[in-house]
Design a protein around this motif. Structure first.
Motif, PDB file in Angstrom:
ATOM      1  N   TRP A   1      -8.361  -8.912  43.907  1.00 27.75           N
ATOM      2  CA  TRP A   1      -8.475  -9.730  42.701  1.00 27.75           C
ATOM      3  C   TRP A   1      -7.481  -9.245  41.647  1.00 27.75           C
ATOM      4  N   LEU A   2      -6.834 -10.195  40.978  1.00 25.99           N
ATOM      5  CA  LEU A   2      -5.882  -9.879  39.914  1.00 25.99           C
ATOM      6  C   LEU A   2      -6.409 -10.247  38.535  1.00 25.99           C
ATOM      7  N   VAL A   3      -7.326 -11.227  38.494  1.00 28.59           N
ATOM      8  CA  VAL A   3      -7.832 -11.731  37.221  1.00 28.59           C
ATOM      9  C   VAL A   3      -9.300 -12.127  37.376  1.00 28.59           C
TER      10      VAL A   3
ATOM     11  N   ALA B   1      -1.446 -15.925  33.338  1.00 27.99           N
ATOM     12  CA  ALA B   1      -2.878 -16.173  33.175  1.00 27.99           C
ATOM     13  C   ALA B   1      -3.119 -17.220  32.087  1.00 27.99           C
ATOM     14  N   ALA B   2      -2.380 -17.147  30.995  1.00 25.66           N
ATOM     15  CA  ALA B   2      -2.522 -18.117  29.908  1.00 25.66           C
ATOM     16  C   ALA B   2      -2.131 -19.519  30.359  1.00 25.66           C
TER      17      ALA B   2
ATOM     18  N   MET C   1      -9.805 -10.943  32.036  1.00 29.08           N
ATOM     19  CA  MET C   1      -9.486  -9.577  32.361  1.00 29.08           C
ATOM     20  C   MET C   1      -8.401  -9.598  33.426  1.00 29.08           C
ATOM     21  N   LEU C   2      -7.396  -8.764  33.233  1.00 27.23           N
ATOM     22  CA  LEU C   2      -6.265  -8.703  34.149  1.00 27.23           C
ATOM     23  C   LEU C   2      -6.055  -7.271  34.629  1.00 27.23           C
TER      24      LEU C   2
ATOM     25  N   GLU D   1      -6.694  -5.585  29.744  1.00 26.64           N
ATOM     26  CA  GLU D   1      -6.330  -4.989  31.027  1.00 26.64           C
ATOM     27  C   GLU D   1      -7.448  -4.071  31.504  1.00 26.64           C
ATOM     28  N   VAL D   2      -7.765  -4.189  32.801  1.00 25.00           N
ATOM     29  CA  VAL D   2      -8.773  -3.337  33.430  1.00 25.00           C
ATOM     30  C   VAL D   2      -8.116  -2.591  34.586  1.00 25.00           C
TER      31      VAL D   2
END
Length: 53
Positions: free
Chosen positions: A39-41, A11-12, A1-2, A30-31
């Protein structure tokens, strides 16, 4: 979740560094945010550890 889906490549890349040997399936969504706004991820992982033969 990003929190910013446009950063999915970053992220990948990190996901690949940690899981390169096992290549699990991954889905990025995406959240709007997390409990801690810094937090970003967030990554959720389920694992099955089998017996070694």
């Amino acid at each position: 979740m990003l929190t910013d889906i446009t950063r999915w490549r970053e992220a990948a890349a990190v996901h690949g560094q940690y899981f390169s040997d096992i290549r699990p399936a991954a889905t990025f969504v995406e959240v709007s945010g997390f409990i801690d706004p810094r937090w970003l991820v967030e990554t959720e992982v389920d694992a099955i550890i089998g017996a070694h033969h």
